[in-house]
Motif scaffolding. Structure first.
Motif, PDB file in Angstrom:
ATOM      1  N   GLY A  60      -9.855   5.431  -1.304  1.00  0.00           N
ATOM      2  CA  GLY A  60     -10.256   4.093  -1.719  1.00  0.00           C
ATOM      3  C   GLY A  60     -10.262   3.161  -0.537  1.00  0.00           C
ATOM      4  O   GLY A  60     -10.035   3.577   0.614  1.00  0.00           O
ATOM      5  N   ARG A  61     -10.532   1.899  -0.795  1.00  0.00           N
ATOM      6  CA  ARG A  61     -10.423   0.867   0.240  1.00  0.00           C
ATOM      7  C   ARG A  61      -9.080   0.187   0.087  1.00  0.00           C
ATOM      8  O   ARG A  61      -8.716  -0.270  -1.004  1.00  0.00           O
ATOM      9  N   TRP A  62      -8.363   0.081   1.195  1.00  0.00           N
ATOM     10  CA  TRP A  62      -7.008  -0.438   1.164  1.00  0.00           C
ATOM     11  C   TRP A  62      -6.844  -1.482   2.255  1.00  0.00           C
ATOM     12  O   TRP A  62      -7.626  -1.531   3.215  1.00  0.00           O
ATOM     13  N   GLN A  63      -5.836  -2.285   2.113  1.00  0.00           N
ATOM     14  CA  GLN A  63      -5.528  -3.266   3.143  1.00  0.00           C
ATOM     15  C   GLN A  63      -4.021  -3.480   3.210  1.00  0.00           C
ATOM     16  O   GLN A  63      -3.298  -3.288   2.226  1.00  0.00           O
ATOM     17  N   SER A  64      -3.572  -3.873   4.390  1.00  0.00           N
ATOM     18  CA  SER A  64      -2.133  -4.019   4.619  1.00  0.00           C
ATOM     19  C   SER A  64      -1.946  -4.810   5.897  1.00  0.00           C
ATOM     20  O   SER A  64      -2.869  -4.956   6.703  1.00  0.00           O
ATOM     21  N   THR A  65      -0.730  -5.307   6.069  1.00  0.00           N
ATOM     22  CA  THR A  65      -0.351  -5.795   7.390  1.00  0.00           C
ATOM     23  C   THR A  65       0.171  -4.611   8.200  1.00  0.00           C
ATOM     24  O   THR A  65       0.538  -3.562   7.638  1.00  0.00           O
ATOM     25  N   VAL A  66       0.227  -4.780   9.506  1.00  0.00           N
ATOM     26  CA  VAL A  66       0.791  -3.737  10.355  1.00  0.00           C
ATOM     27  C   VAL A  66       2.243  -3.478   9.966  1.00  0.00           C
ATOM     28  O   VAL A  66       2.692  -2.325   9.881  1.00  0.00           O
ATOM     29  N   ASP A  67       2.982  -4.536   9.703  1.00  0.00           N
ATOM     30  CA  ASP A  67       4.392  -4.363   9.346  1.00  0.00           C
ATOM     31  C   ASP A  67       4.547  -3.608   8.030  1.00  0.00           C
ATOM     32  O   ASP A  67       5.467  -2.800   7.866  1.00  0.00           O
ATOM     33  N   GLU A  68       3.651  -3.862   7.085  1.00  0.00           N
ATOM     34  CA  GLU A  68       3.747  -3.187   5.789  1.00  0.00           C
ATOM     35  C   GLU A  68       3.347  -1.720   5.868  1.00  0.00           C
ATOM     36  O   GLU A  68       3.644  -0.950   4.941  1.00  0.00           O
ATOM     37  N   LEU A  69       2.679  -1.319   6.947  1.00  0.00           N
ATOM     38  CA  LEU A  69       2.352   0.093   7.121  1.00  0.00           C
ATOM     39  C   LEU A  69       3.578   0.935   7.420  1.00  0.00           C
ATOM     40  O   LEU A  69       3.561   2.161   7.257  1.00  0.00           O
ATOM     41  N   GLN A  70       4.655   0.303   7.875  1.00  0.00           N
ATOM     42  CA  GLN A  70       5.855   1.048   8.269  1.00  0.00           C
ATOM     43  C   GLN A  70       6.659   1.444   7.026  1.00  0.00           C
ATOM     44  O   GLN A  70       6.817   0.658   6.100  1.00  0.00           O
ATOM     45  N   THR A  71       7.179   2.657   7.039  1.00  0.00           N
ATOM     46  CA  THR A  71       8.061   3.118   5.971  1.00  0.00           C
ATOM     47  C   THR A  71       9.500   2.959   6.446  1.00  0.00           C
ATOM     48  O   THR A  71       9.865   3.515   7.492  1.00  0.00           O
ATOM     49  N   PRO A  72      10.340   2.229   5.708  1.00  0.00           N
ATOM     50  CA  PRO A  72      11.671   1.867   6.229  1.00  0.00           C
ATOM     51  C   PRO A  72      12.731   2.951   6.036  1.00  0.00           C
ATOM     52  O   PRO A  72      13.742   2.758   5.365  1.00  0.00           O
ATOM     53  N   TYR A  73      12.513   4.119   6.638  1.00  0.00           N
ATOM     54  CA  TYR A  73      13.544   5.147   6.572  1.00  0.00           C
ATOM     55  C   TYR A  73      14.816   4.635   7.239  1.00  0.00           C
ATOM     56  O   TYR A  73      14.763   3.923   8.250  1.00  0.00           O
ATOM     57  N   VAL A  74      15.955   4.988   6.664  1.00  0.00           N
ATOM     58  CA  VAL A  74      17.225   4.465   7.161  1.00  0.00           C
ATOM     59  C   VAL A  74      17.433   4.843   8.625  1.00  0.00           C
ATOM     60  O   VAL A  74      17.861   4.015   9.429  1.00  0.00           O
ATOM     61  N   ARG A  75      17.120   6.088   8.964  1.00  0.00           N
ATOM     62  CA  ARG A  75      17.071   6.456  10.388  1.00  0.00           C
ATOM     63  C   ARG A  75      15.607   6.479  10.795  1.00  0.00           C
ATOM     64  O   ARG A  75      14.812   7.254  10.255  1.00  0.00           O
ATOM     65  N   PRO A  76      15.192   5.627  11.721  1.00  0.00           N
ATOM     66  CA  PRO A  76      13.775   5.565  12.094  1.00  0.00           C
ATOM     67  C   PRO A  76      13.253   6.920  12.579  1.00  0.00           C
ATOM     68  O   PRO A  76      13.951   7.681  13.255  1.00  0.00           O
ATOM     69  N   GLN A  77      12.001   7.195  12.230  1.00  0.00           N
ATOM     70  CA  GLN A  77      11.352   8.455  12.577  1.00  0.00           C
ATOM     71  C   GLN A  77       9.865   8.308  12.316  1.00  0.00           C
ATOM     72  O   GLN A  77       9.409   7.268  11.817  1.00  0.00           O
ATOM     73  N   GLU A  78       9.084   9.323  12.648  1.00  0.00           N
ATOM     74  CA  GLU A  78       7.650   9.301  12.384  1.00  0.00           C
ATOM     75  C   GLU A  78       7.394   8.892  10.931  1.00  0.00           C
ATOM     76  O   GLU A  78       8.014   9.423  10.006  1.00  0.00           O
ATOM     77  N   ASN A  79       6.478   7.939  10.756  1.00  0.00           N
ATOM     78  CA  ASN A  79       6.216   7.441   9.419  1.00  0.00           C
ATOM     79  C   ASN A  79       4.894   6.693   9.408  1.00  0.00           C
ATOM     80  O   ASN A  79       4.324   6.395  10.458  1.00  0.00           O
ATOM     81  N   GLY A  80       4.428   6.374   8.229  1.00  0.00           N
ATOM     82  CA  GLY A  80       3.355   5.407   8.062  1.00  0.00           C
ATOM     83  C   GLY A  80       1.945   5.897   8.252  1.00  0.00           C
ATOM     84  O   GLY A  80       1.011   5.091   8.208  1.00  0.00           O
ATOM     85  N   ALA A  81       1.724   7.197   8.463  1.00  0.00           N
ATOM     86  CA  ALA A  81       0.359   7.678   8.666  1.00  0.00           C
ATOM     87  C   ALA A  81      -0.438   7.593   7.371  1.00  0.00           C
ATOM     88  O   ALA A  81       0.056   7.931   6.297  1.00  0.00           O
ATOM     89  N   ARG A  82      -1.666   7.143   7.496  1.00  0.00           N
ATOM     90  CA  ARG A  82      -2.613   7.185   6.378  1.00  0.00           C
ATOM     91  C   ARG A  82      -3.582   8.321   6.638  1.00  0.00           C
ATOM     92  O   ARG A  82      -4.095   8.462   7.757  1.00  0.00           O
ATOM     93  N   ILE A  83      -3.845   9.099   5.611  1.00  0.00           N
ATOM     94  CA  ILE A  83      -4.576  10.349   5.767  1.00  0.00           C
ATOM     95  C   ILE A  83      -6.036  10.189   5.338  1.00  0.00           C
ATOM     96  O   ILE A  83      -6.377   9.265   4.584  1.00  0.00           O
TER      97      ILE A  83
END
Length: 956
Positions: free
Chosen positions: A840-863
């Motif tokens: 679909g068509r989506w929109q977000s801020t850059v900050d909202e693309l991040q997934t807040p895992y408690v220990r930071p790691q690779e996250n937030g990819a859109r496929i």
């Protein structure tokens, strides 16, 4: 002043003075909650203070205050400790250290003015960790162990109208701690309710509701056994019988999908007890777990009790929130790992409908470090304590229809004590099967259970090729733990689910686990093991849930919701049909309303309702879709079909989406750029169409007027918990191998910059230091004057024995806030976590693309991104790509231990990836399946750059 020796702390018995266990009940007898503010004093050792504080008239005015229910270490007194399975004290059963934090609690209370004068009274503790000694008005009542089990004391003769002094001494460590090594924070305190219950003369002490269902006749048989004779009435069924007398009537059965409860009353001469009756029959028959004659498929989670501020001291609102979240995310079952939950949670499971494996408060996992030597479950001295724990679970929870399986405990090895528990439970309640995962021969259990078995092993079990004892091979199979939900993941859920649905013997599983156990922390955001100075800890292994600590769903929960949805919607866009399959075990589809939407390039063109028959469980039908809407624009098109609730339910409102499916209707046109522009040199700059390049390095400086920095091939990602794997695993631990190979410190060698007739070609080699292998990489830039195309070609050199973390390009933009894209969304997805990604068509801020895992790691990819717009650029992919954008580099993300370590910079770093390695579940379970490995092999991929409509950073 006298000192009490701590013999009772190290005594292997369950304690002394407590009343026998009984059913949890709600009645018209008066009760008084003793929750609230208590006076509190903490001592360093069990013998550090005398017991004079328990006497009437003791002045505790200078003591601190704590809230009960609660844990003193979460209220400013001492610190929590997290270990997975290692005991945080010397293993010398049943002894515990002299350094044994001990909390003395005092509560002074008055009886209500209307408290009855006659009868007796019971003081009830629903949960105290780990060992308690109790006094009332200076009289010792007794002591007890069994942290997550109820204990009651008779106190009627001791009560007075006013000024009652309740004193409780709680020890953090006791012999009982050896039985409670349950992969969680060690949190001492009175963490469940404390209640004074009036017990009228001729009141009910205990009762057992037997409510079976005959699916052939559609009738239920009810019998209520009570220690005090009385009558049982169920108005909706016209039932009015004496206790102990069975009655058979037509009923609607209770299931997790249709949780029909009948209100009844057990009345004796002195008390009226409320009954919530669900008619259902559980049996292991034909090698399957059946409820009401039908096999069930568990789509479950393991649930520790947790709140980020209050630990295991849960309030009713939090428990209800858990149940509603489970129902709304298609979860139908809970394993109460690794102890019976607060009794109110089971009331909610009865009401809303969840299958429950009720697990005993038992785990001795730390003894694995010594080959299970001295394991309490194989030591006859401990058997009375084990039987006490089993009885307190079964007697408390036996009247809950949601409880369909009893579990002996978790990771406690094998032994005579477990056999004794199983025999007692089978004798007391033969209506429910018994579970225990650690019994490979299934000697004491009624089903075969494993944890973290690989997909291949699960398939062998499903096909009956697993071998093992004959008894085990004849039993149904569940994965009591699988898909370890630690950090980014778990991957492979859809692959497991396909196996469960393909083989009848595989009756589902329970994801580990429900919620991250992060502790709210003023500097760190959420703390995990080691953040409190523990000398022994297991780091962030305690953060392994489908919910973040604040109960926001993680991408893993959204993926699980999609994978286990109870209606499967697939189709053929060219044939114009959708196949609707009912995956419920008991419910038809009459409660759902179906709709369709036709979308081109992610934009809805038309929508409407879809007529679907009320298919019975297991049935499916081909349903005709409408004609393609007239005047629909050209472009890639999809049909999206949704199944929504047709009316409000107790757990979700009308229009809640239960399931959805997306059916391709036409293919995507491939972006094309004619190579008509020629590179032009001047003043150290090469110009090609809308881009400027450094003439020496061939690196782009601007694209479509937007400054671009650091564009180059990228193969590294901040390793996930699943990439890093668990230390005890023998399979490939990809994060470790990648670091050993040096993929986190790749070097880029420039071999040639070649301006041509219609292209700029830059040849490089990308390789880690100290290694011979590398990636020969060619960047080829072409333009039609307005747009710019980059084609990247890579060829691996050398002996690549491990897959790549990622493969794509990375670059920095000076300004980007909003992101628009057409592709998979709305949340993150990776090769084996992509089921919930809808085109679909989506929109977000850059900050909202991040997934807040408690220990930071690779996250937030859109496929599967076809195009994206950010920072003034429009980027189209050939083929579709993974999109990631963040305000810190991958290296900064990789180095962070907590989210507060991530400081946004002035540059937005963008990754456009041709491929990503799968996620898997290797933080405790299996690695990604081979088909999700990103192999080092020749690859070619392209991106087309053009300005956004207004030529400025994208704003929405």
């Amino acid at each position: 002043m006298s000192f009490r020796p701590t013999a009772y702390v190290e005594d292997v018995s369950p304690g002394s003075g407590a009343l026998p266990p009984r059913a949890h009940a709600s009645s018209d007898a008066p009760s008084l909650s003793l929750n609230g503010s208590w006076r509190f004093r903490l001592s360093d050792t069990a013998d550090a203070e005398d017991d004079s504080f328990a006497a009437e008239g003791y002045d505790a005015g200078d003591w601190a205050e704590v809230t009960v229910p609660g844990h003193w270490v979460l209220q400013g007194h001492g610190s929590p400790v997290y270990t997975n399975h290692l005991y945080p004290f010397p293993v010398d059963p049943p002894r515990v250290p002299t350094e044994n934090p001990t909390g003395d609690h005092l509560r002074v209370f008055d009886l209500p003015a209307d408290w009855p004068a006659g009868g007796g009274a019971v003081l009830r503790f629903d949960g105290v960790e780990s060992c308690a000694r109790v006094w009332l008005n200076g009289t010792e009542l007794g002591d007890f162990k069994g942290s997550r089990l109820p204990h009651e004391f008779a106190v009627g003769p001791l009560l007075k109208p006013a000024g009652n002094v309740l004193a409780v001494r709680v020890h953090q460590w006791s012999a009982g701690s050896y039985l409670e090594d349950q992969d969680q924070w060690w949190l001492p305190g009175i963490f469940r309710d404390v209640t004074l219950l009036h017990r009228p003369a001729d009141g009910v002490r205990d009762f057992f509701v037997h409510a079976s269902y005959d699916h052939v006749s559609g009738t239920g048989t009810l019998r209520v056994d009570s220690d005090v004779p009385g009558r049982v009435t169920v108005p909706d069924l016209g039932v009015d019988v004496a206790t102990g007398e069975p009655v058979t009537v037509p009923v609607e059965p209770w299931t997790a999908e249709t949780p029909r409860l009948y209100d009844g009353v057990l009345a004796t001469a002195g008390e009226r007890v409320r009954l919530r009756i669900g008619f259902r029959t559980v049996a292991v028959a034909d090698g399957l777990i059946k409820v009401n004659g039908r096999p069930v498929l568990f789509k479950g989670v393991n649930r520790h009790e947790w709140h980020p501020q209050r630990g295991r001291a849960l309030d009713p609102e939090t428990m209800r929130e858990d149940v509603l979240l489970m129902k709304r995310h298609n979860i139908n079952a809970v394993r109460t790992s690794h102890y019976p939950p607060h009794p109110a949670f089971l009331d909610l499971c009865d009401e809303y409908g969840l299958w429950v494996i009720d697990e005993c408060d038992l785990e001795t996992h730390g003894f694995t470090e010594q080959g299970w030597r001295d394991n309490p479950v194989d030591d006859d001295r401990w058997t009375p304590a084990l039987l006490d724990r089993a009885a307190r679970m079964v007697e408390r929870d036996k009247n809950h229809p949601s409880v369909v399986i009893w579990s002996l405990g978790n990771e406690a090895g094998t032994g005579r004590g477990l056999t004794a528990m199983a025999e007692w439970i089978h004798g007391r309640d033969p209506s429910r099967p018994v579970h225990y995962e650690g019994d490979p021969d299934c000697r004491d259990t009624d089903l075969y259970s494993r944890m973290y078995a690989s997909h291949a092993e699960v398939e062998r079990i499903g096909r009956g090729l697993d071998g093992g004892p004959r008894r085990r091979r004849a039993l149904p199979f569940i994965l009591c733990e699988y898909a370890h939900a630690m950090g980014n993941g778990p991957g492979g859920l859809a692959d497991y689910q396909r196996l469960f649905e393909r083989h009848d013997r595989l009756q589902g599983g329970f994801v580990w686990e429900w919620i991250d156990h992060g502790i709210a922390h003023p500097e760190l955001g959420y703390a995990y093991g080691g953040d409190f100075g523990e000398e022994l800890h297991d780091g962030n292994f305690v953060c392994d849930g489908l919910l973040f600590p604040d109960r926001r769903p993680s991408p893993g929960l959204i993926e699980y919701q999609k994978v286990i949805e109870p209606v499967v919607l697939t189709g053929d866009g060219t044939a114009g049909t959708v196949r609707v399959a009912n995956g419920y075990d008991f419910a038809d589809l009459s409660a759902l309303a179906f709709s369709w939407s036709y979308e081109v390039e992610g934009e809805p063109v038309d929508s409407g309702t879809l007529s679907v028959p009320a298919l019975a469980p297991g049935e499916s039908a081909e349903v005709k879709l409408p004609a393609v809407p007239a005047g629909a624009p050209a472009g890639e098109a999809h049909w999206t079909v949704r199944a929504r609730l047709a009316a409000d339910t107790p757990w979700a409102p009308r229009d809640h989406v239960v399931a959805w499916g997306q059916i391709p209707a036409s293919a995507r046109p491939v972006p094309h750029v004619a190579a008509t522009a020629r590179p032009a040199a001047g003043d150290g700059v090469l110009t090609l169409g809308p881009a400027e390049f450094d003439a020496r390095t061939g690196a782009p400086r601007t694209i479509c007027g937007v400054p671009v920095t650091g564009l180059r091939l990228d193969v590294w990602r901040a390793t996930t918990d699943n990439d890093d794997g668990a230390a005890w695993q023998s399979d490939l631990r990809f994060g470790l191998l990648w670091r050993e190979l040096g993929l986190h410190r790749m070097r880029h060698r420039l071999d040639a910059v070649e301006p041509g007739e219609d292209a700029l070609t830059v040849r490089t080699r990308v390789a880690p230091a100290a290694r011979e292998l590398g990636l020969s990489t060619v960047y080829r830039w072409t333009s039609d004057g307005d747009r710019l195309r980059l084609t990247v070609s890579t060829v691996p050199d050398g002996d690549w024995t491990v897959p790549l973390p990622r493969l794509g390009i990375r670059f920095g933009l000076p300004a980007a806030d909003r992101v628009r894209w057409y592709g998979g969304g709305p949340g993150e997805a990776y090769p084996d976590t992509r089921t919930a990604a809808r085109i679909g068509r989506w929109q977000s801020t850059v900050d909202e693309l991040q997934t807040p895992y408690v220990r930071p790691q690779e996250n937030g990819a859109r496929i599967d991104v076809r195009w994206a717009e950010l920072g003034g650029l429009r980027i189209e992919g050939d083929p579709a790509f993974f999109l990631t954008a963040r305000r810190w580099t991958t290296e900064q993300l990789d180095a962070a231990a907590h989210r507060t370590d991530l400081v946004p910079g002035p540059t937005v770093w963008v990754n456009l990836d041709h491929g990503q390695h799968g996620i898997g579940s290797q933080s405790c379970g299996p690695a990604p399946l081979p088909r999700y490995h990103l192999r080092a092999e020749p690859a070619e991929f392209s991106f087309v750059f053009s300005p956004t409509d207004n030529g400025s950073p994208t704003s929405l």
